[in-house]
Design an enzyme around this catalytic site. Sequence first.
Site: not given
Ligand code: S3P
Length: 441
Positions: A27-28, A128, A174, A320, A347
Amino acid sequence: MESNDQSLLASTCTSPLRGSIRVPGDKSISHRAIMLAAIAKGQTSVSGFLEGADAISTMNACRALGVRIEGPNKGHVLVHGLGKHGLSAADHDLDCGNAGTAMRLMMGLLAGQSFSSTLIGDESLSKRPMRRVADPLGLMGAQIVTNDGKPPVRIVASPGLNGIDFSMPIASAQVKSALLLAGLYAQGHTRITEPAPTRDHTERMWGGFGVKVEIEGASRSLKGGQTLHGCEIDIPADISSAAFFLVAASIVPGSDLILEHVGMNLTRIGVVDILRLMGADIEVINPRVVGGEPVADLRVRSSQLRGIEVPTSMVPLAIDEFPVLFVAACFAQGQTIVRGAEELRVKESDRIAAMETGLLACGAQVRATADGMVIEGQPDASLKGCTIQSQGDHRIAMAFAVAGQRSSGVITILNTSNVATSFPGFVGLAKVCGMQVEQQA
Ligand code: S3P
């Protein structure tokens, strides 16, 4: 989303988990592939793209900004990039759905544009925190308006950004990615320092697009004004989705399951390291590098897990995966303690509260703390049948589907349509390898 929109019924797994499966794309990486391709010059061809609602939200947002995108078709996407200054104002608000990554990274991308945009999200995303991105973008000269720190987020047409040297107070990929994206549009250098390592997919992918990022210890810096060139991206299977099967096969006796082509980026494999510390039998087969990301097949066989104190340094690397790790700990010998995981409270749901409530209803011995959980494992016990509120959170829903495999009665999980945000086809794939799970409309 309605609280009774769709349910999952999980029940005692009567036979071991077997076979070889490939879970959907990461997903990321899928979010990043579309965003970077949108602002690259020329075409980018993506394979292994996650056809889940979250990544589709990013794709639709980029389409609304004028980018032509073909697909997805069996994981293939072709993006006709417009270059860094080719995007144009959307004629409607950009809906990020349930996806925090879409919203926060788009904030960074849009901060440098010469037009204004508004980002909105669903009920969960609308609660959020967004200041963590809005405030440092403000330091770069962006004007971001939020609803008391929450979405909707209005990004006002930029008069031009300046680079910053910023130390992030929280470990968040993120935030890091959003600021580096904005840094592409800034005058001078942008330097971001993280308090602990977080996923580095943006930095890696930039190599493929021809952007230079300097990495010195915990800092990443890039020079503004660089041009991205379209490229080919091959996205591995998502280790965060594979995690549900790593735990299910570990706790269902006699299991022997292969997970194919799993992304093994060092900033993502905390779940494998934590499960191994707990005594899990996970073998890494045929490690290789595909498109700049480490990939391997994972063979997991059932084993008696033991309780551990999870090292806090590993928390951001498995952030996650804690819902399903809490389930694993319920069947371990002894106590498991997780600390330093307060980010779980912001989250898609408050994952500490959601897991405590659900696991207590199943008869597990758990106690939530401000920043984690204490779990008294009961290696020989089964959980009991009950009804769980997933809080509309995909990972809570799937964690309880795994818990159900070691329950004496049916665990009914409510409000589970959001499983499709990260794992379309979860129920079908779970059944293929022998899990007892059904979907109810
Ligand atoms: C993600 C970073 C994480 C993760 C999220 C995806 C990303 O969040 O929990 O599901 O794709 O950069 P955070 O940056 O808030 O830790």
